[in-house]
Motif scaffolding. Structure first.
Motif, PDB file in Angstrom:
ATOM      1  N   VAL A 141       0.841  -1.206   0.000  1.00 24.04           N
ATOM      2  CA  VAL A 141       0.000   0.000   0.000  1.00 24.04           C
ATOM      3  C   VAL A 141       0.872   1.251   0.000  1.00 24.04           C
ATOM      4  O   VAL A 141       0.548   2.236  -0.635  1.00 24.04           O
ATOM      5  CB  VAL A 141      -0.929   0.049   1.235  1.00 24.04           C
ATOM      6  CG1 VAL A 141      -2.126   0.911   0.932  1.00 24.04           C
ATOM      7  CG2 VAL A 141      -1.335  -1.342   1.645  1.00 24.04           C
ATOM      8  N   THR A 142       1.992   1.177   0.696  1.00 21.76           N
ATOM      9  CA  THR A 142       2.852   2.352   0.772  1.00 21.76           C
ATOM     10  C   THR A 142       3.477   2.654  -0.579  1.00 21.76           C
ATOM     11  O   THR A 142       3.813   3.784  -0.876  1.00 21.76           O
ATOM     12  CB  THR A 142       3.963   2.152   1.816  1.00 21.76           C
ATOM     13  OG1 THR A 142       4.632   0.930   1.529  1.00 21.76           O
ATOM     14  CG2 THR A 142       3.388   2.091   3.215  1.00 21.76           C
ATOM     15  N   GLY A 143       3.614   1.625  -1.413  1.00 24.07           N
ATOM     16  CA  GLY A 143       4.202   1.822  -2.731  1.00 24.07           C
ATOM     17  C   GLY A 143       3.386   2.789  -3.560  1.00 24.07           C
ATOM     18  O   GLY A 143       3.941   3.672  -4.215  1.00 24.07           O
ATOM     19  N   ASP A 144       2.062   2.640  -3.517  1.00 24.20           N
ATOM     20  CA  ASP A 144       1.206   3.539  -4.278  1.00 24.20           C
ATOM     21  C   ASP A 144       1.342   4.974  -3.803  1.00 24.20           C
ATOM     22  O   ASP A 144       1.434   5.900  -4.590  1.00 24.20           O
ATOM     23  CB  ASP A 144      -0.259   3.097  -4.146  1.00 24.20           C
ATOM     24  CG  ASP A 144      -0.538   1.894  -5.039  1.00 24.20           C
ATOM     25  OD1 ASP A 144       0.356   1.561  -5.832  1.00 24.20           O
ATOM     26  OD2 ASP A 144      -1.615   1.311  -4.927  1.00 24.20           O
ATOM     27  N   GLY A 145       1.350   5.135  -2.518  1.00 23.53           N
ATOM     28  CA  GLY A 145       1.459   6.487  -1.975  1.00 23.53           C
ATOM     29  C   GLY A 145       2.754   7.145  -2.390  1.00 23.53           C
ATOM     30  O   GLY A 145       2.779   8.316  -2.772  1.00 23.53           O
ATOM     31  N   ALA A 146       3.833   6.393  -2.347  1.00 20.08           N
ATOM     32  CA  ALA A 146       5.135   6.942  -2.730  1.00 20.08           C
ATOM     33  C   ALA A 146       5.135   7.342  -4.200  1.00 20.08           C
ATOM     34  O   ALA A 146       5.718   8.362  -4.570  1.00 20.08           O
ATOM     35  CB  ALA A 146       6.227   5.916  -2.463  1.00 20.08           C
ATOM     36  N   LEU A 147       4.454   6.530  -5.010  1.00 21.60           N
ATOM     37  CA  LEU A 147       4.399   6.843  -6.434  1.00 21.60           C
ATOM     38  C   LEU A 147       3.654   8.151  -6.666  1.00 21.60           C
ATOM     39  O   LEU A 147       4.077   8.998  -7.447  1.00 21.60           O
ATOM     40  CB  LEU A 147       3.705   5.690  -7.180  1.00 21.60           C
ATOM     41  CG  LEU A 147       3.677   5.841  -8.703  1.00 21.60           C
ATOM     42  CD1 LEU A 147       5.079   5.759  -9.271  1.00 21.60           C
ATOM     43  CD2 LEU A 147       2.783   4.775  -9.319  1.00 21.60           C
ATOM     44  N   VAL A 148       2.537   8.302  -5.968  1.00 25.47           N
ATOM     45  CA  VAL A 148       1.760   9.537  -6.107  1.00 25.47           C
ATOM     46  C   VAL A 148       2.586  10.733  -5.678  1.00 25.47           C
ATOM     47  O   VAL A 148       2.635  11.753  -6.364  1.00 25.47           O
ATOM     48  CB  VAL A 148       0.462   9.448  -5.265  1.00 25.47           C
ATOM     49  CG1 VAL A 148      -0.210  10.808  -5.187  1.00 25.47           C
ATOM     50  CG2 VAL A 148      -0.486   8.415  -5.861  1.00 25.47           C
ATOM     51  N   VAL A 149       3.257  10.603  -4.561  1.00 27.79           N
ATOM     52  CA  VAL A 149       4.083  11.706  -4.066  1.00 27.79           C
ATOM     53  C   VAL A 149       5.180  12.047  -5.060  1.00 27.79           C
ATOM     54  O   VAL A 149       5.446  13.212  -5.366  1.00 27.79           O
ATOM     55  CB  VAL A 149       4.682  11.352  -2.692  1.00 27.79           C
ATOM     56  CG1 VAL A 149       5.755  12.368  -2.301  1.00 27.79           C
ATOM     57  CG2 VAL A 149       3.582  11.320  -1.634  1.00 27.79           C
ATOM     58  N   ALA A 150       5.813  11.013  -5.599  1.00 30.20           N
ATOM     59  CA  ALA A 150       6.890  11.232  -6.559  1.00 30.20           C
ATOM     60  C   ALA A 150       6.357  11.912  -7.817  1.00 30.20           C
ATOM     61  O   ALA A 150       6.997  12.806  -8.365  1.00 30.20           O
ATOM     62  CB  ALA A 150       7.529   9.897  -6.923  1.00 30.20           C
TER      63      ALA A 150
ATOM     64  N   LEU B 185       3.673  13.860  -8.052  1.00 28.31           N
ATOM     65  CA  LEU B 185       3.344  15.250  -7.718  1.00 28.31           C
ATOM     66  C   LEU B 185       4.603  16.098  -7.597  1.00 28.31           C
ATOM     67  O   LEU B 185       4.666  17.216  -8.092  1.00 28.31           O
ATOM     68  CB  LEU B 185       2.554  15.299  -6.405  1.00 28.31           C
ATOM     69  CG  LEU B 185       1.122  14.771  -6.470  1.00 28.31           C
ATOM     70  CD1 LEU B 185       0.497  14.817  -5.096  1.00 28.31           C
ATOM     71  CD2 LEU B 185       0.294  15.564  -7.460  1.00 28.31           C
ATOM     72  N   ALA B 186       5.603  15.551  -6.935  1.00 27.11           N
ATOM     73  CA  ALA B 186       6.852  16.289  -6.752  1.00 27.11           C
ATOM     74  C   ALA B 186       7.498  16.559  -8.103  1.00 27.11           C
ATOM     75  O   ALA B 186       8.015  17.649  -8.351  1.00 27.11           O
ATOM     76  CB  ALA B 186       7.791  15.501  -5.850  1.00 27.11           C
ATOM     77  N   GLY B 187       7.462  15.567  -8.982  1.00 28.21           N
ATOM     78  CA  GLY B 187       8.040  15.745 -10.309  1.00 28.21           C
ATOM     79  C   GLY B 187       7.300  16.805 -11.094  1.00 28.21           C
ATOM     80  O   GLY B 187       7.905  17.646 -11.750  1.00 28.21           O
ATOM     81  N   GLY B 188       5.975  16.782 -11.012  1.00 25.19           N
ATOM     82  CA  GLY B 188       5.179  17.775 -11.712  1.00 25.19           C
ATOM     83  C   GLY B 188       5.442  19.160 -11.174  1.00 25.19           C
ATOM     84  O   GLY B 188       5.569  20.121 -11.927  1.00 25.19           O
ATOM     85  N   TYR B 189       5.541  19.270  -9.871  1.00 24.68           N
ATOM     86  CA  TYR B 189       5.799  20.561  -9.240  1.00 24.68           C
ATOM     87  C   TYR B 189       7.170  21.087  -9.656  1.00 24.68           C
ATOM     88  O   TYR B 189       7.332  22.263  -9.970  1.00 24.68           O
ATOM     89  CB  TYR B 189       5.716  20.405  -7.727  1.00 24.68           C
ATOM     90  CG  TYR B 189       5.893  21.698  -6.978  1.00 24.68           C
ATOM     91  CD1 TYR B 189       5.012  22.758  -7.197  1.00 24.68           C
ATOM     92  CD2 TYR B 189       6.919  21.869  -6.072  1.00 24.68           C
ATOM     93  CE1 TYR B 189       5.153  23.943  -6.522  1.00 24.68           C
ATOM     94  CE2 TYR B 189       7.071  23.058  -5.380  1.00 24.68           C
ATOM     95  CZ  TYR B 189       6.186  24.095  -5.612  1.00 24.68           C
ATOM     96  OH  TYR B 189       6.346  25.268  -4.942  1.00 24.68           O
ATOM     97  N   ALA B 190       8.143  20.196  -9.685  1.00 21.65           N
ATOM     98  CA  ALA B 190       9.490  20.598 -10.088  1.00 21.65           C
ATOM     99  C   ALA B 190       9.474  21.097 -11.527  1.00 21.65           C
ATOM    100  O   ALA B 190      10.112  22.098 -11.854  1.00 21.65           O
ATOM    101  CB  ALA B 190      10.446  19.419  -9.944  1.00 21.65           C
ATOM    102  N   ALA B 191       8.707  20.419 -12.378  1.00 22.31           N
ATOM    103  CA  ALA B 191       8.630  20.823 -13.778  1.00 22.31           C
ATOM    104  C   ALA B 191       7.991  22.196 -13.900  1.00 22.31           C
ATOM    105  O   ALA B 191       8.457  23.048 -14.643  1.00 22.31           O
ATOM    106  CB  ALA B 191       7.838  19.795 -14.570  1.00 22.31           C
ATOM    107  N   VAL B 192       6.923  22.407 -13.160  1.00 22.51           N
ATOM    108  CA  VAL B 192       6.246  23.708 -13.193  1.00 22.51           C
ATOM    109  C   VAL B 192       7.179  24.795 -12.700  1.00 22.51           C
ATOM    110  O   VAL B 192       7.260  25.878 -13.278  1.00 22.51           O
ATOM    111  CB  VAL B 192       4.971  23.656 -12.314  1.00 22.51           C
ATOM    112  CG1 VAL B 192       4.431  25.061 -12.068  1.00 22.51           C
ATOM    113  CG2 VAL B 192       3.903  22.803 -12.995  1.00 22.51           C
ATOM    114  N   CYS B 193       7.915  24.501 -11.651  1.00 24.55           N
ATOM    115  CA  CYS B 193       8.793  25.508 -11.056  1.00 24.55           C
ATOM    116  C   CYS B 193       9.944  25.886 -11.970  1.00 24.55           C
ATOM    117  O   CYS B 193      10.381  27.030 -11.986  1.00 24.55           O
ATOM    118  CB  CYS B 193       9.335  25.003  -9.724  1.00 24.55           C
ATOM    119  SG  CYS B 193       8.087  25.009  -8.434  1.00 24.55           S
ATOM    120  N   THR B 194      10.448  24.932 -12.729  1.00 28.03           N
ATOM    121  CA  THR B 194      11.547  25.254 -13.632  1.00 28.03           C
ATOM    122  C   THR B 194      11.026  25.941 -14.882  1.00 28.03           C
ATOM    123  O   THR B 194      11.689  26.789 -15.456  1.00 28.03           O
ATOM    124  CB  THR B 194      12.323  23.987 -14.016  1.00 28.03           C
ATOM    125  OG1 THR B 194      11.403  22.980 -14.414  1.00 28.03           O
ATOM    126  CG2 THR B 194      13.132  23.478 -12.840  1.00 28.03           C
TER     127      THR B 194
END
Ligand code: ZN
Length: 69
Positions: A1-10, A12-21
């Motif tokens: 179950v934790t695997g899914d959560g980590a994937l979602v977080v990753a 979101l973080a990747g998308g946020y990083a892309a937006v920020c750059t």
């Protein structure tokens, strides 16, 4: 179950990083991007302190991910 959560977080973080750059500047919220705020008297404007009158501000994430500007 934790695997899914980590994937979602990753994701979101990747998308946020892309937006920020891509768009390191965001519209300043207190002054709505105008760089000015109405003075308490309502007769004049004063410079927005948050964005120094520029109307936009550097995203928090832009400092983390896109420090090459
Ligand atoms: Zn502002």
């Amino acid at each position: 179950v934790t695997g899914d959560g980590a994937l979602v977080v990753a994701t979101l973080a990747g998308g946020y990083a892309a937006v920020c750059t891509r768009w390191p500047l965001a519209k300043c919220r207190p002054c709505h991007g105008s760089g000015k705020l109405p003075s308490p008297t309502g007769r004049a404007h004063r410079r927005c302190r948050r964005c120094q009158g520029h109307g936009d501000r550097l995203r928090f994430g832009a400092r983390l991910f896109g420090g090459k500007r």
